[in-house]
Design a protein around this motif. Structure first.
Motif, PDB file in Angstrom:
ATOM      1  N   LEU A  60      -3.701   2.542  11.580  1.00 61.67           N
ATOM      2  CA  LEU A  60      -2.885   1.366  11.886  1.00 61.67           C
ATOM      3  C   LEU A  60      -3.644   0.071  11.595  1.00 61.67           C
ATOM      4  O   LEU A  60      -3.111  -0.839  10.951  1.00 61.67           O
ATOM      5  CB  LEU A  60      -2.441   1.403  13.345  1.00 61.67           C
ATOM      6  N   LEU A  61      -4.894  -0.024  12.041  1.00 59.53           N
ATOM      7  CA  LEU A  61      -5.693  -1.219  11.776  1.00 59.53           C
ATOM      8  C   LEU A  61      -5.923  -1.426  10.277  1.00 59.53           C
ATOM      9  O   LEU A  61      -5.818  -2.557   9.787  1.00 59.53           O
ATOM     10  CB  LEU A  61      -7.035  -1.147  12.492  1.00 59.53           C
ATOM     11  N   LEU A  62      -6.223  -0.357   9.565  1.00 57.01           N
ATOM     12  CA  LEU A  62      -6.429  -0.462   8.125  1.00 57.01           C
ATOM     13  C   LEU A  62      -5.166  -0.994   7.453  1.00 57.01           C
ATOM     14  O   LEU A  62      -5.225  -1.905   6.624  1.00 57.01           O
ATOM     15  CB  LEU A  62      -6.826   0.887   7.540  1.00 57.01           C
ATOM     16  N   PHE A  63      -4.027  -0.458   7.828  1.00 64.30           N
ATOM     17  CA  PHE A  63      -2.754  -0.913   7.258  1.00 64.30           C
ATOM     18  C   PHE A  63      -2.502  -2.385   7.592  1.00 64.30           C
ATOM     19  O   PHE A  63      -2.114  -3.166   6.717  1.00 64.30           O
ATOM     20  CB  PHE A  63      -1.606  -0.035   7.775  1.00 64.30           C
ATOM     21  N   LEU A  64      -2.737  -2.764   8.843  1.00 63.21           N
ATOM     22  CA  LEU A  64      -2.512  -4.155   9.250  1.00 63.21           C
ATOM     23  C   LEU A  64      -3.460  -5.117   8.535  1.00 63.21           C
ATOM     24  O   LEU A  64      -3.076  -6.238   8.192  1.00 63.21           O
ATOM     25  CB  LEU A  64      -2.651  -4.300  10.765  1.00 63.21           C
ATOM     26  N   TYR A  65      -4.697  -4.693   8.302  1.00 66.03           N
ATOM     27  CA  TYR A  65      -5.634  -5.540   7.580  1.00 66.03           C
ATOM     28  C   TYR A  65      -5.236  -5.674   6.112  1.00 66.03           C
ATOM     29  O   TYR A  65      -5.348  -6.752   5.534  1.00 66.03           O
ATOM     30  CB  TYR A  65      -7.062  -5.002   7.665  1.00 66.03           C
ATOM     31  N   VAL A  66      -4.772  -4.580   5.521  1.00 70.55           N
ATOM     32  CA  VAL A  66      -4.376  -4.628   4.116  1.00 70.55           C
ATOM     33  C   VAL A  66      -3.180  -5.558   3.924  1.00 70.55           C
ATOM     34  O   VAL A  66      -3.145  -6.336   2.969  1.00 70.55           O
ATOM     35  CB  VAL A  66      -4.079  -3.206   3.573  1.00 70.55           C
ATOM     36  N   ILE A  67      -2.203  -5.521   4.833  1.00 73.60           N
ATOM     37  CA  ILE A  67      -1.035  -6.401   4.667  1.00 73.60           C
ATOM     38  C   ILE A  67      -1.306  -7.821   5.167  1.00 73.60           C
ATOM     39  O   ILE A  67      -0.463  -8.693   5.013  1.00 73.60           O
ATOM     40  CB  ILE A  67       0.229  -5.831   5.338  1.00 73.60           C
ATOM     41  N   GLY A  68      -2.460  -8.041   5.776  1.00 73.12           N
ATOM     42  CA  GLY A  68      -2.846  -9.384   6.212  1.00 73.12           C
ATOM     43  C   GLY A  68      -2.169  -9.839   7.486  1.00 73.12           C
ATOM     44  O   GLY A  68      -1.986 -11.044   7.698  1.00 73.12           O
TER      45      GLY A  68
END
Length: 153
Positions: free
Chosen positions: A68-76
């Motif tokens: 979840l964190l990785l996804f949220l960081y990728v989408i900014g």
């Protein structure tokens, strides 16, 4: 946050920069090796079901939150807010403690498994212990560098 602070490396990356900045690059390894721990624990035989349950909870929880964190960081989704830097540091400290406890418990269960179980089950548990300690180390390194980033923000 001032522009000089964000250019000094104390902000979280966005987009595909997550895959090339340290310590955020460790998300990939935490994801892969955490998934291996999850698979090995799910397929192994542990003489103490409570230990297997705790290790399984830890691996699934950390795998899910890391994804979840990785996804949220990728989408900014974090923008340039310092609260996300605090969240990142807090999560990685918590995850490293959870995984350390789970790794120790899994190692104790593998020691118990040494006598009286088949060769295959014992080696599955030893593999789970090794990968669990690898993931613990990854989370600890990520936590240390996240704390450094948090302190400089």
């Amino acid at each position: 946050m001032t522009p000089s602070a964000s250019s000094g490396g104390s902000s979280l990356p966005s987009g595909f920069a997550v895959f090339i900045t340290f310590p955020d690059l460790l998300f990939i390894f935490e994801f892969v090796f955490g998934g291996l721990v999850w698979i090995l624990i799910a397929s192994s035989h542990v003489p103490i079901p409570l230990v297997q349950g705790w290790v399984m909870f830890t691996s699934v929880f950390c795998f899910t939150v890391t994804t979840l964190l990785l996804f949220l960081y990728v989408i900014g989704a974090h923008g340039n807010r310092t609260s996300w830097i605090t969240l990142d540091a807090g999560y990685h400290c918590t995850a490293s403690l959870l995984y350390f406890g789970a790794s120790v418990l899994e190692a104790l269960a593998a020691i118990e498994l040494q006598e009286g179980f088949t060769y295959k089950y014992y080696h599955e548990n030893i593999s789970a212990v090794v990968f669990s300690f690898v993931v613990t180390l990854l989370y600890m390194v990520h936590a240390v560098f996240s704390l450094i980033r948090w302190k400089s923000s």
